[in-house]
Design an enzyme around this catalytic site. Structure first.
Site, PDB file in Angstrom:
ATOM      1  N   HIS A   1       0.863  -1.184   0.000  1.00 27.26           N
ATOM      2  CA  HIS A   1       0.000   0.000   0.000  1.00 27.26           C
ATOM      3  C   HIS A   1       0.901   1.236   0.000  1.00 27.26           C
ATOM      4  O   HIS A   1       1.999   1.187   0.552  1.00 27.26           O
ATOM      5  CB  HIS A   1      -0.829  -0.060   1.287  1.00 27.26           C
TER       6      HIS A   1
ATOM      7  N   CYS B   1      -4.656   2.503  -3.681  1.00 22.28           N
ATOM      8  CA  CYS B   1      -3.395   3.001  -3.096  1.00 22.28           C
ATOM      9  C   CYS B   1      -2.261   2.014  -3.322  1.00 22.28           C
ATOM     10  O   CYS B   1      -1.377   1.852  -2.465  1.00 22.28           O
ATOM     11  CB  CYS B   1      -3.538   3.298  -1.605  1.00 22.28           C
TER      12      CYS B   1
ATOM     13  N   GLN C   1      -4.559  -5.136   7.266  1.00 15.87           N
ATOM     14  CA  GLN C   1      -5.554  -6.076   6.741  1.00 15.87           C
ATOM     15  C   GLN C   1      -5.506  -7.435   7.430  1.00 15.87           C
ATOM     16  O   GLN C   1      -6.240  -8.347   7.022  1.00 15.87           O
ATOM     17  CB  GLN C   1      -5.363  -6.271   5.230  1.00 15.87           C
TER      18      GLN C   1
ATOM     19  N   LYS D   1     -10.574  -0.252  10.575  1.00 20.82           N
ATOM     20  CA  LYS D   1     -10.808  -1.438   9.754  1.00 20.82           C
ATOM     21  C   LYS D   1     -11.211  -2.630  10.608  1.00 20.82           C
ATOM     22  O   LYS D   1     -11.383  -3.738  10.097  1.00 20.82           O
ATOM     23  CB  LYS D   1      -9.554  -1.784   8.945  1.00 20.82           C
TER      24      LYS D   1
ATOM     25  N   ASP E   1       2.957  -4.396   8.236  1.00 22.60           N
ATOM     26  CA  ASP E   1       1.747  -3.618   7.999  1.00 22.60           C
ATOM     27  C   ASP E   1       0.581  -4.587   8.179  1.00 22.60           C
ATOM     28  O   ASP E   1       0.268  -5.378   7.291  1.00 22.60           O
ATOM     29  CB  ASP E   1       1.776  -3.043   6.580  1.00 22.60           C
TER      30      ASP E   1
HETATM   31  C1  LIG Z   1      -2.496  -2.951   3.589  1.00 21.00           C
HETATM   32  C2  LIG Z   1      -2.820  -1.571   4.059  1.00 21.00           C
HETATM   33  N1  LIG Z   1      -1.871  -0.838   4.635  1.00 21.00           N
HETATM   34  C3  LIG Z   1      -2.107   0.397   5.092  1.00 21.00           C
HETATM   35  C4  LIG Z   1      -3.334   0.978   4.970  1.00 21.00           C
HETATM   36  C5  LIG Z   1      -3.527   2.366   5.469  1.00 21.00           C
HETATM   37  O1  LIG Z   1      -4.499   2.452   6.440  1.00 21.00           O
HETATM   38  P1  LIG Z   1      -4.921   3.859   7.016  1.00 21.00           P
HETATM   39  O2  LIG Z   1      -5.390   4.671   5.862  1.00 21.00           O
HETATM   40  O3  LIG Z   1      -5.992   3.545   7.990  1.00 21.00           O
HETATM   41  O4  LIG Z   1      -3.705   4.444   7.658  1.00 21.00           O
HETATM   42  C6  LIG Z   1      -4.354   0.272   4.365  1.00 21.00           C
HETATM   43  C7  LIG Z   1      -5.681   0.890   4.187  1.00 21.00           C
HETATM   44  O5  LIG Z   1      -6.296   0.882   3.160  1.00 21.00           O
HETATM   45  C8  LIG Z   1      -4.092  -1.043   3.903  1.00 21.00           C
HETATM   46  O6  LIG Z   1      -5.048  -1.755   3.306  1.00 21.00           O
END
Ligand SMILES: Cc1ncc(COP(=O)(O)O)c(C=O)c1O
Lengths: 151, 415
Positions: free
Chosen positions: B129, B372, B209, B232, B206
Site C-alpha cells: 500500500h 493506493c 488487513q 478497519k 503492515d
Molecule cells: C495494507 C494496508 N496498509 C495500510 C493501509 C492504510 O491504512 P490507514 O489509511 O488507515 O492508515 C491500508 C488501508 O487501506 C491497507 O489496506
C-alpha cells in the site's frame, strides 16, 4: 432529442456512449499539433491528452489519447467529433453549452449526440469524468487563440 | 425456540443485528457492504463506548488530578493493555497513533531515518500500500538509504527466492503487508522474519488487513514493529496502533514533540517521557481508544478463529460466483488458505469505475480504483481493479447479490 436511443438503453451507459468508448473517434496524436494539454482526475486515475491544431480561426485538427472510464473516454471522443473542423468561436460555444448542460438544472437542446451524456447528471461523482476532456479543450482553445494572435 | 448453532460457525444474523448501518437501503435495494477492507462498519457496543465516554468521563488524560481526568486516563491506559493482549504483545510497546499510516511513518522517521546509515538497505514488496511505500521513500531520500523490492509472482504470492537474496546485508529493515489489500494474499511473515533476523535486519509488519480478520500474535510472528488501524476492525476512525519492541522505542528519538511526551522541558533542551509515552505527543483520541478496546472485546466475543473461518467460506463462495459469472479476470491466489477476504477482479473491457457505478445502483458497495497500490497495478498491467472485501457481518446471500449485479454489468455493457 438526438436520435439513436433505443428503449433498452441504460440511462447512464447509453448505446452511443458504449460505441464511442469501444470505438473512439479521433484517438491518437496529431502531427503537427499547436497545443497539447493533459487533464487528469487523480481521484480515479482518468487521463486525457488532447492535441489541437488551430488554423485560420478554426479547429483544423483535434485528437486525444488517454485511459479511463467509459464516460470520460466517450465524452472525449464525442467532443472531438463535435468540434472537428468547426470555427473556434463555434467550438467555444459548444464547450459552454456542454458545460451548462452538465452543471446547470434542466435540459439543453441542440447538442445532438452529446445529449446522451445528460444521463451522467444523476451521478454527481461521475460528472467530473464527463467534463474532463472539455476542461482540456476550454484551456486549449484559450491557449491556442492566444498563440494564433502572436505575431 | 432457540436456534441451536454450531459453536464452530459464526451466527451471522446475530452479528448483523449489532451493526445498525447494515439495515440501510440504497435506493430500493438493501445495502450489500463489500468494502470492509477500506473501512469496516461499527457495532453498537463500540458506538456506545464512544458515546459513554463523552457523556460521563470526558477529560484530558495524564494531566489533572480530578476524578474525570483519572477516569479518562484509566480508560486510555486500559485500552492500551487490552490491545496488547489482543495482539499478544508486551504492553509497553503499544503506541497510540491515528492509523496504520502514521504508525509506519513513525518507524520510517524515528528508526530508519535516524538510526540507519547511508548505504543501508530497506526491503519492501511490490504489493505494498502507498502507506508502506512512501514513508520509506522519504526516509531513504533523507538518510541516503537504498530501497529494494521483493517481486510478486503471477499467482499473487511473493517471490521468496528473491526475498532470500535481498534479506542479507546491507539490508537492515524489511517492511511488509501481512495481508494484501488488493490480492488478499496472506504473506509468510513468520518465515520472512526468520530470514531477516538471521542477518540482523528488523521487520515492520503492515497489519492493517490482518489484525481485523484473523488471530495475530506478535510473539509468534516475532516481528519488531507492527502497525494497524482501528477503523478497519470495527473501531472508530482516528485511532491506530504501532506496536514496537520496547528496547527499539528506547533507542529511537521522538517522532512528534509536544505535551505528554516529555519528562522535563528547559528552554534549551528537553528530556523524554518513558516508552511508549515518548511517542504520544499532544492530546490523544481517548474516545476512539476506548472504542478500539471494546472492538477487541467484540471481535474476541465473536471469536477471531470463527471470523477467519467465516471469511474463508465467503471467499471460497465469492471465487465460485465470479467463476460462474464468467468473462472476468480475477487477481491473486486462487486457493483459499493462502488468501483472505479481499478479492480484486475486472469485468472484460469495462472500466472498474463503471462496474462500481452499476453495482452501486444494485445496492452493492465495492471499491474501484488503484487501492493506493499503483506499483502493484503496474505489475498486474491494469489501471485499476474492482475489489470486493468481506468481514464478519457478510453473508453468502450478499455474495450472490454481487454475482447478480455483475450479470447486470455484463448486460449493460453487452459483454
Ligand atoms: C495494507 C494496508 N496498509 C495500510 C493501509 C492504510 O491504512 P490507514 O489509511 O488507515 O492508515 C491500508 C488501508 O487501506 C491497507 O489496506
Amino acid at each position: 432529442m438526438a436520435v439513436g436511443f433505443s428503449s433498452v438503453d441504460d440511462e447512464l451507459f447509453r448505446e452511443i456512449i458504449l460505441d464511442h468508448y469501444r470505438n473512439p473517434r479521433h484517438k491518437g496524436g496529431l502531427d503537427p499539433a499547436d497545443v497539447t494539454l493533459e487533464a487528469n482526475n487523480p481521484l480515479c486515475g482518468d487521463e486525457i491528452l488532447l492535441s489541437l491544431r488551430l488554423r485560420q480561426g478554426a479547429v483544423e485538427g483535434i485528437a486525444f489519447s488517454g485511459r479511463g472510464c467509459s464516460i470520460s473516454q466517450a465524452s472525449a471522443s464525442m467532443m472531438c467529433d463535435s468540434v472537428a473542423g468547426k470555427p473556434t468561436d463555434e467550438a467555444s460555444a459548444t464547450v459552454q453549452r456542454f458545460r451548462d448542460m452538465m452543471l446547470a438544472e434542466g435540459g439543453v437542446d441542440g447538442l445532438g449526440d452529446l445529449e446522451a451524456l445528460q444521463g451522467v447528471k444523476r451521478y454527481p461523482v461521475r460528472v467530473k469524468c464527463a467534463l474532463l476532456p472539455w476542461n482540456a479543450l476550454l484551456q486549449g482553445l484559450a491557449d491556442g487563440s492566444a498563440g494564433e494572435n502572436r505575431p | 425456540m432457540t436456534a441451536i448453532t454450531d459453536p464452530a460457525t459464526l451466527d451471522v444474523d446475530r452479528v448483523r443485528a449489532d451493526f445498525p448501518v447494515l439495515a440501510r437501503r440504497i435506493g430500493e435495494r438493501p445495502l450489500v457492504y463489500l468494502d470492509s477492507a477500506a473501512t469496516s462498519q461499527k457495532p453498537l457496543p463500540v458506538l456506545d463506548a464512544v458515546e459513554r465516554y463523552y457523556w460521563y468521563s470526558n477529560a484530558n488524560v495524564h494531566r489533572g488530578v480530578h476524578t474525570l481526568g483519572t477516569e479518562a486516563t484509566e480508560l486510555f491506559e486500559n485500552a492500551r493493555r487490552r490491545i496488547a493482549a489482543f495482539i499478544d504483545a508486551p504492553e509497553d510497546g503499544v503506541v497510540f497513533v491515528r492509523n496504520a499510516t502514521e504508525g509506519i511513518n513513525l518507524v520510517a522517521a524515528s528508526y530508519a531515518r535516524e538510526l540507519l546509515s547511508p548505504g543501508d538497505r530497506i526491503v519492501l514488496t511490490e504489493m505494498e500500500h502507498h502507506s508502506n511505500l512512501v514513508p520509506w521513500q522519504l526516509a531513504a531520500e533523507h538518510a541516503g538509504l537504498e530501497l529494494a523490492y521483493i517481486g510478486v509472482r503471477d499467482d499473487g504470492t511473493l517471490d521468496l527466492e528473491r526475498a532470500a537474496e535481498l534479506l542479507r546485508p546491507p539490508t537492515r529493515l524489511l517492511s511488509i503487508a501481512h495481508q494484501s489489500n488488493v490480492l488478499g494474499t496472506i504473506n509468510p511473515v513468520r518465515q520472512l522474519v526468520e530470514m531477516a533476523h538471521e542477518h540482523g535486519a528488523v521487520v515492520c509488519v503492515d497489519a492493517a488487513q490482518s489484525v481485523p480478520h484473523m488471530p495475530v500474535s506478535v510473539r509468534s510472528l516475532d516481528c519488531d514493529f507492527l502497525a494497524f488501524s482501528g477503523h478497519k476492525m470495527c473501531a472508530p476512525m482516528g485511532i491506530g496502533v504501532l506496536w514496537a519492541r520496547p528496547e527499539l522505542l528506547e533507542r529511537m528519538p521522538p517522532f512528534l514533540g509536544g505535551g505528554s511526551m516529555i519528562l522535563r522541558v528547559d528552554l534549551d533542551h528537553s528530556t523524554w517521557n518513558s516508552v511508549p509515552h515518548k511517542f504520544e505527543a499532544g492530546t490523544p483520541d481517548v474516545a476512539s481508544a476506548a472504542g478500539l478496546a471494546v472492538a477487541c472485546d467484540y471481535l474476541d466475543a465473536v471469536g477471531r478463529d470463527r471470523i477467519h473461518a467465516h471469511e474463508l467460506s465467503l471467499t471460497r463462495h465469492l471465487l465460485d460466483v465470479l467463476d460462474e459469472v464468467g468473462g472476468l479476470s480475477v487477481y491473486g491466489p486462487g486457493s483459499v488458505p493462502e488468501r483472505g477476504g479481499a478479492v480484486s477482479f475486472n469485468v472484460a473491457d469495462v472500466h472498474p469505475h463503471d462496474v462500481g457505478t452499476i453495482l452501486d445502483r444494485e445496492g452493492v458497495a465495492v471499491r474501484a480504483g488503484h487501492h493506493c497500490c499503483q506499483p502493484l497495478m503496474r505489475r498486474l498491467d491494469v489501471d485499476a481493479t474492482v475489489r470486493a472485501s468481506m468481514y464478519l457481518y457478510n453473508t453468502h446471500a450478499e455474495i450472490d447479490a454481487l454475482g447478480a449485479a455483475l450479470h447486470e454489468v455484463k448486460r449493460v455493457f453487452r459483454v
